[in-house]
Scaffold this motif. Structure first.
Motif, PDB file in Angstrom:
ATOM      1  N   UNK A 107       0.825  -1.214   0.000  1.00  0.00           N
ATOM      2  CA  UNK A 107       0.000   0.000   0.000  1.00  0.00           C
ATOM      3  C   UNK A 107       0.861   1.267   0.000  1.00  0.00           C
ATOM      4  N   UNK A 108       1.992   1.253   0.685  1.00  0.00           N
ATOM      5  CA  UNK A 108       2.900   2.406   0.691  1.00  0.00           C
ATOM      6  C   UNK A 108       3.421   2.691  -0.718  1.00  0.00           C
ATOM      7  N   UNK A 109       3.611   1.646  -1.508  1.00  0.00           N
ATOM      8  CA  UNK A 109       4.053   1.832  -2.897  1.00  0.00           C
ATOM      9  C   UNK A 109       2.972   2.408  -3.792  1.00  0.00           C
ATOM     10  N   UNK A 110       1.712   2.146  -3.468  1.00  0.00           N
ATOM     11  CA  UNK A 110       0.582   2.643  -4.260  1.00  0.00           C
ATOM     12  C   UNK A 110       0.204   4.080  -3.900  1.00  0.00           C
ATOM     13  N   UNK A 111       0.398   4.424  -2.641  1.00  0.00           N
ATOM     14  CA  UNK A 111      -0.126   5.679  -2.088  1.00  0.00           C
ATOM     15  C   UNK A 111       0.287   6.955  -2.831  1.00  0.00           C
ATOM     16  N   UNK A 112       1.535   7.108  -3.302  1.00  0.00           N
ATOM     17  CA  UNK A 112       1.906   8.369  -3.962  1.00  0.00           C
ATOM     18  C   UNK A 112       1.072   8.693  -5.207  1.00  0.00           C
TER      19      UNK A 112
END
Length: 180
Positions: A107-112
């Motif tokens: 999810x951290x990779x998708x968030x930006x």
């Protein structure tokens, strides 16, 4: 003649003159506004008004203003913001299944590149359930109203992303998977 002038001086005569003036103004107004759409002076009075075909758009007879409304206005991007294809490709690369990645890392990779609403809908998603691990082709963009749709070929199907400009940058607002 004298009785006719005397009649005009009474309240009935004045009312008759005012009625004629109103009818003339309404008739002229309808003629000008109809701009040659086949109306006549009788359209201003009587029940025939309902039978006269009228356009739903009162300004349709004003002509072409030269603006092509089928072309959407370009979204307002901040200086240096990535284009839609770059954002879609980056999001898709972060979305594909990667063994050993935790849900929080995924999810951290998708968030930006994702909207807040999309991130909320992915909050309980297990990255191991993502149906593909490999992107097989280039991102194809298609304008669809106020949204841009990105189609990214992948092993087993196509990643379909909806993108919109928010806060001066492209964001992925929807995610779908089409099985091949």
């Amino acid at each position: 003649m004298r009785t006719a002038l005397r009649l005009l001086g009474t309240r009935y005569g004045i009312a008759l003159v005012l009625l004629v003036i109103v009818l003339v103004i309404v008739t002229l107004g309808r003629t000008v506004l109809d701009n040659g759409r086949g109306s006549s002076a009788t359209d201003a009075i009587g029940p025939t008004v309902a039978t006269v075909p009228r356009s739903a758009d009162p300004f349709s007879s004003l002509g072409d203003d030269g603006v092509d409304e089928s072309v959407a206005a370009a979204p307002s991007l901040s200086k240096g913001a990535a284009d839609a294809a770059t954002v879609a490709t980056r999001f898709a690369n972060a979305w594909v299944r990667k063994p050993g990645v935790t849900g929080d890392q995924w999810r951290a990779g998708l968030k930006p590149d994702a909207s807040t609403e999309l991130m909320a809908s992915l909050a309980e998603t297990d990255p191991a359930d993502v149906p593909t691990a490999t992107i097989t082709g280039a991102t194809q963009l298609q304008a669809n109203g106020g949204t841009t749709v990105a189609r990214i070929p992948a092993e087993g199907g196509t990643i379909v992303l909806g993108l919109q400009v928010a806060g001066g940058r492209w964001q992925v607002t929807s995610l779908d998977w089409e099985v091949a």
